[in-house]
Design an enzyme around this catalytic site. Structure first.
Site, short mmCIF file in Angstrom:
data_model
loop_
_atom_site.label_atom_id
_atom_site.label_comp_id
_atom_site.label_asym_id
_atom_site.label_seq_id
_atom_site.Cartn_x
_atom_site.Cartn_y
_atom_site.Cartn_z
N GLU A 60 0.85 -1.19 0.00
CA GLU A 60 0.00 0.00 0.00
C GLU A 60 0.88 1.25 0.00
OE1 GLU A 60 -3.82 1.64 2.59
OE2 GLU A 60 -2.23 0.52 3.61
N LYS A 132 -10.51 0.66 -1.98
CA LYS A 132 -10.57 0.14 -0.61
C LYS A 132 -11.93 0.41 0.03
CE LYS A 132 -7.89 0.53 3.70
NZ LYS A 132 -6.77 1.29 4.33
N CYS A 173 -4.96 -3.53 2.87
CA CYS A 173 -4.62 -3.25 4.27
C CYS A 173 -5.74 -3.52 5.29
CB CYS A 173 -4.12 -1.82 4.38
SG CYS A 173 -3.15 -1.49 5.89
#
Length: 260
Positions: A60, A132, A173
């Site tokens: 990331e 995300k 993440c």
């Protein structure tokens, strides 16, 4: 700056017969300099190609980690902008797939961006984008307060895509803490390899990183590739590192430690 990569062979079932393919996972300490980070990625791509990898996975924020509030917004660009196009050219010239997790994609206004995981194929074409879904809004015990949602637009769509190393389930993440996403990737979207590019904090990484990754592998019976940021990016931010590749039994088959 910590920069290194790990390669491992995995069984691919993309055709009628299984075959071994090689995948690389990169670990780096990105900073607030787009050129420096691109040069690092280019070197790691070259090493991955020399090792025979078909795909290299970056962490990331591979292209940029801001040193102060607002920096990430100021450099955010659309996917057809010059930053991403340099990485597309890198993939094409190197004849390798790139997993680019956590790109600062320009949002609908100047106050927001999307945290976007971009998959680029070996011809330099963007094969898929995942924005995300789960925002990192936490008060880390003994650490900083993070509120990703204050400047990031959350995604809505679950994304899986076929590749030379199998069908990839794409995440970023903090998504790791939400097992239902991975269940859907495996059992509704038929993912075989789960990608988890990350920049976990040192405190949360020490507590939960490996155990959560191994759990996602075991419960889905997928490989998990988790490329991580590592070390101190600036005076305010430090990442845990510990890049891992895990097999469907939950066994760590490749690791890059967080400290050197």
């Amino acid at each position: 700056m910590i920069t290194c990569k790990s390669t491992v062979e995995m069984t691919s079932n993309t055709s009628s017969s299984s075959s071994l393919v090689r995948i690389a996972a990169a670990q780096m300490t990105s900073i607030n300099d787009l050129t420096t980070n691109f040069n690092t990625c280019s070197r790691l791509v070259k090493e991955a190609v020399e090792a025979g990898a078909k795909l290299i996975c970056f962490p990331e924020n591979f292209s940029f980690v801001g040193a102060k509030d607002g920096e990430s917004l100021s450099i955010a660009e659309p996917l057809n902008g010059p930053i991403m196009q340099k990485y597309c050219s890198l993939a094409r010239e190197s004849n390798i797939w790139l997993s680019l997790g956590g790109f600062q994609e320009k949002g609908p206004d100047d106050a927001h961006l999307c945290n976007t995981h971009v998959l680029v194929d070996d011809t330099g074409n963007i094969r898929s984008t995942y924005r995300k879904i789960h925002m990192f809004d936490v008060d880390v015990p003994g650490g900083m307060v993070y509120k990703e949602s204050s400047f990031t637009i959350e995604g809505k769509d679950i994304v899986a895509v076929d590749s030379p190393v199998g069908r990839l389930g794409v995440t970023v993440c903090y998504d790791l803490r939400f097992p239902e996403l991975y269940q859907q990737l495996r059992f509704q979207h038929q993912a075989q390899v789960l990608l988890v590019p990350a920049a976990f904090t040192k405190i949360t990484g020490e507590a939960h990183w490996e155990i959560l990754l191994r759990a996602r592998a075991i419960e889905t019976q997928c490989y998990v590739v988790a490329s991580a940021q590592a070390g101190k990016h600036n005076d305010k931010r430090e990442s845990y590192g510990d890049t891992l590749i895990i097999d469907p039994w939950g066994k760590v088959i490749s690791r890059l430690p967080g400290a050197y």
